[in-house]
Design an enzyme around this catalytic site. Structure first.
Site, PDB file in Angstrom:
ATOM      1  N   SER A 192      37.113  47.378  37.585  1.00  0.00           N
ATOM      2  CA  SER A 192      38.536  47.739  37.702  1.00  0.00           C
ATOM      3  C   SER A 192      39.268  47.278  36.450  1.00  0.00           C
ATOM      4  O   SER A 192      38.924  46.260  35.851  1.00  0.00           O
ATOM      5  CB  SER A 192      39.147  47.077  38.941  1.00  0.00           C
ATOM      6  OG  SER A 192      39.002  45.672  38.865  1.00  0.00           O
ATOM      7  N   ASP A 193      40.271  48.050  36.045  1.00  0.00           N
ATOM      8  CA  ASP A 193      41.087  47.622  34.911  1.00  0.00           C
ATOM      9  C   ASP A 193      41.714  46.264  35.270  1.00  0.00           C
ATOM     10  O   ASP A 193      41.845  45.920  36.440  1.00  0.00           O
ATOM     11  CB  ASP A 193      42.159  48.677  34.609  1.00  0.00           C
ATOM     12  CG  ASP A 193      42.594  48.637  33.149  1.00  0.00           C
ATOM     13  OD1 ASP A 193      42.392  47.602  32.478  1.00  0.00           O
ATOM     14  OD2 ASP A 193      43.146  49.641  32.669  1.00  0.00           O
ATOM     15  N   PHE A 194      42.090  45.493  34.235  1.00  0.00           N
ATOM     16  CA  PHE A 194      42.439  44.088  34.466  1.00  0.00           C
ATOM     17  C   PHE A 194      43.598  43.934  35.439  1.00  0.00           C
ATOM     18  O   PHE A 194      44.694  44.396  35.186  1.00  0.00           O
ATOM     19  CB  PHE A 194      42.788  43.407  33.144  1.00  0.00           C
ATOM     20  CG  PHE A 194      41.643  43.335  32.200  1.00  0.00           C
ATOM     21  CD1 PHE A 194      40.436  43.985  32.467  1.00  0.00           C
ATOM     22  CD2 PHE A 194      41.740  42.617  31.036  1.00  0.00           C
ATOM     23  CE1 PHE A 194      39.371  43.919  31.599  1.00  0.00           C
ATOM     24  CE2 PHE A 194      40.669  42.549  30.148  1.00  0.00           C
ATOM     25  CZ  PHE A 194      39.492  43.199  30.425  1.00  0.00           C
TER      26      PHE A 194
END
Ligand SMILES: *[C@@H]1O[C@H](CO)[C@@H](O)[C@H](O)[C@H]1NC(C)=O
Ligand SMILES: *[C@@H]1O[C@H](CO)[C@@H](O)[C@H](O)[C@H]1NC(C)=O
Ligand SMILES: *[C@@H]1O[C@H](CO)[C@@H](O)[C@H](O)[C@H]1NC(C)=O
Ligand SMILES: *[C@@H]1O[C@H](CO)[C@@H](O)[C@H](O)[C@H]1NC(C)=O
Ligand SMILES: *[C@@H]1O[C@H](CO)[C@@H](O)[C@H](O)[C@H]1NC(C)=O
Ligand SMILES: *[C@@H]1O[C@H](CO)[C@@H](O)[C@H](O)[C@H]1NC(C)=O
Ligand SMILES: *[C@@H]1O[C@H](CO)[C@@H](O)[C@H](O)[C@H]1NC(C)=O
Ligand SMILES: *[C@@H]1O[C@H](CO)[C@@H](O)[C@H](O)[C@H]1NC(C)=O
Ligand SMILES: *[C@@H]1O[C@H](CO)[C@@H](O)[C@H](O)[C@H]1NC(C)=O
Ligand SMILES: *[C@@H]1O[C@H](CO)[C@@H](O)[C@H](O)[C@H]1NC(C)=O
Length: 725
Positions: free
Chosen positions: A252-254
């Site tokens: 997942s993106d940060f």
């Protein structure tokens, strides 16, 4: 609870109650069997805590999940679409959009190999890139990190990137999956698009990355049709895992999973998370997390947790990272003369010469702060120094910068020319009076302007920063030979100065990286014959574009703000074609080469077999070759160069654009030389996405074949049809 992909319509799937969907486990297809077998054997020896540890990256531990007793080294990630972010002694490559502007698979591959070498030297296991979101709007803030406005071009570029980085044993991460096409409100907007638009545009380049063997995919902040991308059983589960049969792992993106979506995310197919910076517990995944509780009460199955770990560890085996991988140390010097030369070459070959009324070969006075290094210092948003690309997580601190002034001075020293520089951006009166001093018969005034841009915001307009448009006009008012060098993250506005009679040349430079000055001088002095192509349309009027980002979405709230993709399939040139709008410079624009090319002898050879009408998305037949097109290209000018012939197809399918890009090649030709270029068209290239049958369907009727030097400079046409069962 697993849902068979072809029986359930997409819309029904998306509306399933949370937690019901469980993504299929990796099955070792597409060459992953050996790695998956090894991973299963290793994971069988792990404790539950160790498995959970592999599903998160806590910033306290930059390495993800190492297990010394099993010899599992864990993974170090590095950000940066233009090189290795946040490390010393890393090269600052031309921005990804410049890579796409080369339309040269070999250069794209070599750019990626070099980035892979730098990552490996530093012991980095996972390098974030390629970005293959499409430039749906011209002002998209991260457009410079991506590969332009066409899915075929973005897919080809993305595939070269994956193969190049992974040739060095470094994992690539394709991103941002999916529909993260504007920066404004990216955490609370929902990108709403139809199934056909998704398959024919936004999913398309991800499919090419998966086919190229990409080890990981990063899901994005935004929602898709009202479900967060990182918790979406349709885009993650059905499309990526069932249709594309993705065998790698999803990150997942940060900080993207912060909305109580942990269980849905895990079940939809997210395998590991990285917490926001600074991190704040409780973490979504990892020991003691919501995921660990969910596995304990079986709302995420143990099988799913095991699959998460299998996917990550199998990629580690697949890339050979179990054998002699260098120790992690971002201070290791990964610079090299070869990379510097490559950066210079890619830079020069990514500059699109939009206008060239005189022959540009002698230089006088450069103007504008971008040309040199003034007191303002350097930085991504500075008016000084090289324009390296946009700001944000992709920014690489350059080891050095060859500015335009540096390169001109060097050239002057070697060729006995004279350089005069005026580097102030703001005093237009002085700019004009200084320009007149360069107004000698032999002189050229170079104006170096830019529009800054970056992650986290979309450009409000396409106008130069620091009063750049006025600088161009001030200089052009006094100097008969004014050459504009324009750096931006995408399209820019030429309205007030593009047709000025004294603006004799326009170089669309994009973000050239650390060797910018040398790349520019190579084009200005004719060492490199310009061959780049526009990977997007430059419009005359901003309202000519089919969509612009909604910049009014400013407050964070937990509900989705709808971004409706009403233009559907018609982004960029497809829209301009459909509505017969004349652009300032069209998609694929050939720029102005110093030579000319002739196209002849088109041959169209469709398959003569009786073909099945529809094939399932997950079928290998999607990539069967169904037609071969050839054309002869002759360099009819006086000097050598590279031509980039482009193949467009006009499909007879209902609702299809007039033409879509389906092939290109880079053909180096000496003066007078001729070569035959061959294009192979796959079933996917020739089909439309059939929402009802959930597959790629060949339409009845004639497919138009267009070959040309740009989307509006078609030189040869033909047609073909297929016999369908
Ligand atoms: C979890 O991973 C970190 C970083 O690799 C490591 O220091 C820690 O010991 C691991 N914990 C377990 C239980 O393996
Ligand atoms: C998204 O929702 C719209 C409206 O309900 C629908 O027409 C479209 O097909 C949906 N998109 C996908 C990919 O299912
Ligand atoms: C299982 O645990 C998760 C995480 O604590 C919780 O959100 C969920 O409601 C629990 N489900 C059941 C059925 O108890
Ligand atoms: C990391 O590399 C730098 C530069 O080569 C070196 O000085 C340093 O000792 C290395 N650090 C470790 C822990 O090996
Ligand atoms: C521009 O520079 C000239 C000469 O130094 C000065 O007279 C003038 O005030 C300056 N204009 C501005 C707007 O700073
Ligand atoms: C373009 O946008 C910038 C940043 O918002 C603004 O400062 C500038 O005035 C705008 N220019 C035009 C011509 O609208
Ligand atoms: C072009 O430059 C010349 C100086 O050589 C100047 O006299 C002329 O006015 C300029 N043209 C325009 C349209 O500004
Ligand atoms: C360029 O700027 C002019 C004047 O503000 C505007 O009318 C036009 O729409 C702009 N064009 C583009 C492509 O931004
Ligand atoms: C979200 O914020 C926007 C902008 O302030 C507001 O118009 C909208 O009503 C908010 N929506 C919800 C559901 O709170
Ligand atoms: C045209 O192409 C065909 C192959 O498609 C080739 O056999 C023929 O010689 C070519 N003709 C010319 C004039 O080059």
């Amino acid at each position: 609870m697993h849902i068979a992909s072809l029986l359930v319509p997409a819309i029904a799937l998306a509306s399933l109650a949370s937690g019901q969907y469980v993504v299929p486990a990796a099955d070792g297809s597409d060459g992953w069997a050996d790695a998956l077998g090894k991973a299963k054997a290793l994971v069988a020896q792990m404790t539950q805590e160790e498995k959970l540890n592999i599903t998160q990256q806590n910033n306290d531990f930059p390495r993800v999940g190492e297990i010394d007793r099993l010899g599992y080294t864990g993974l170090f990630y590095a950000d940066g679409a233009e090189g290795i972010r946040g490390a010393s002694y890393s090269s600052a490559f031309p921005q990804a959009l410049n890579g796409a502007a080369t339309w040269d698979r070999n250069l794209l591959y070599r750019r990626a190999v070099a980035i892979g070498q730098e990552a490996r030297a530093k012991g980095i296991n996972v390098q974030f890139g390629p970005g293959v979101n499409l430039m749906r709007t011209p002002n998209a803030g991260r457009g410079f990190e991506y590969n332009g406005a066409d899915p075929y071009l973005a897919g080809q570029a993305g595939a070269q990137h994956v193969q190049g980085v992974q040739s060095q044993g470094v994992m690539s991460t394709v991103r941002h999956y999916i529909g993260n096409d504007q920066e404004t409100g990216r955490r609370w907007t929902s990108s709403n698009m139809g199934d056909r638009t998704a398959h024919e545009l936004y999913l398309w380049p991800f499919q090419d990355a998966v086919k190229a063997g990409v080890a990981s995919t990063m899901c994005s902040y935004n929602g898709l049709n009202g479900t967060y991308s990182c918790a979406d059983p349709m885009s993650l589960g059905k499309w990526l895992h069932e249709e594309l049969k993705f065998q790698g792992w999803v990150l997942s993106d940060f900080g993207a999973i912060t909305f109580g979506e942990e269980i849905d995310a895990a079940n939809a197919g997210v395998d590991t998370t990285r917490v926001a910076d600074p991190p704040s517990a409780p973490f979504p995944f990892g020991p003691g997390s919501a995921l660990s509780a969910a596995v304990a009460n079986n709302s995420v199955s143990q099988d799913r947790l095991d699959d998460m770990v299998h996917r990550i560890v199998s990629a580690w085996y697949k890339l050979g990272q179990d054998q002699d991988y260098p120790a992690y140390n971002t201070s290791v010097n990964s610079l090299s003369k070869e990379h510097n030369e490559l950066i210079r070459e890619i830079g020069a070959k990514s500059i699109v010469l939009l206008k060239n009324s005189n022959s540009v070969d002698l230089l006088g006075a450069p103007f504008g702060g971008g040309a040199g290094a003034g007191p303002g210092g350097f930085g991504p948003d500075s008016d000084q120094g090289n324009f390296l690309g946009g700001s944000g997580s992709s920014y690489v601190i350059p080891p050095y910068q060859v500015t335009l002034l540096d390169a001109l001075n060097q050239q002057a020293r070697e060729q006995n020319t004279q350089v005069f520089a005026y580097l102030d951006n703001f005093n237009h009166t002085v700019q004009a009076s200084q320009a007149s001093t360069g107004n000698l018969a032999w002189a050229t005034c170079l104006v170096d302007v830019r529009q800054t841009c970056g992650e986290g915001y979309d450009r409000a307009n396409l106008t130069a920063s620091w009063g750049g448009d006025q600088t161009i006009l001030s200089v052009a008012s006094q100097c008969a030979n004014t050459v504009v060098i324009y750096s931006a993250c995408g399209p820019f506005n030429t309205t007030t100065w593009g047709d000025h009679p004294n603006v004799t040349a326009i170089l669309n430079a994009g973000g050239l990286g650390q060797e910018a000055g040398n790349s520019l001088v190579d084009v200005l002095y004719g060492v490199v014959n310009p061959s780049a192509r526009l990977p997007y349309t430059l419009a005359q009027d901003i309202s000519d574009y089919p969509a612009l980002p909604d910049l009014t979405i400013e407050t964070l709230n937990t509900s989705f703000v709808d971004i409706d993709y009403n233009e559907g399939l018609f982004i960029d040139y497809r829209w301009f074609d459909k509505n017969d709008i004349a652009p300032a410079f069209e998609f694929g624009f050939a720029g102005l080469s110093y030579t000319t090319y002739k196209y002849s002898n088109l041959s169209v050879q469709p398959s003569t077999a009786t073909l099945q009408k529809t094939v399932a998305a997950s079928s290998d037949e999607v990539f069967d070759c169904l037609a071969i097109i050839t054309v002869d290209i002759t360099n009819s000018g006086q000097i050598g160069g590279s031509e980039i012939p482009q193949l467009y197809i006009g499909s007879p399918a209902d609702g299809a654009p007039i033409k879509v890009l389906r092939g290109f090649d880079t053909v180096g030709l000496d003066a007078g030389a001729k070569k035959t270029v061959e294009f192979q068209l796959t079933r996917r290239d020739l089909s439309f996405w059939d929402t009802y049958n959930e597959g790629w369907t060949l339409p009845e009727g004639d497919h138009q074949v267009y070959i040309g030097a740009s989307s509006r400079d078609i030189r040869e046409t033909g047609k073909m049809k297929f016999t369908l069962a």
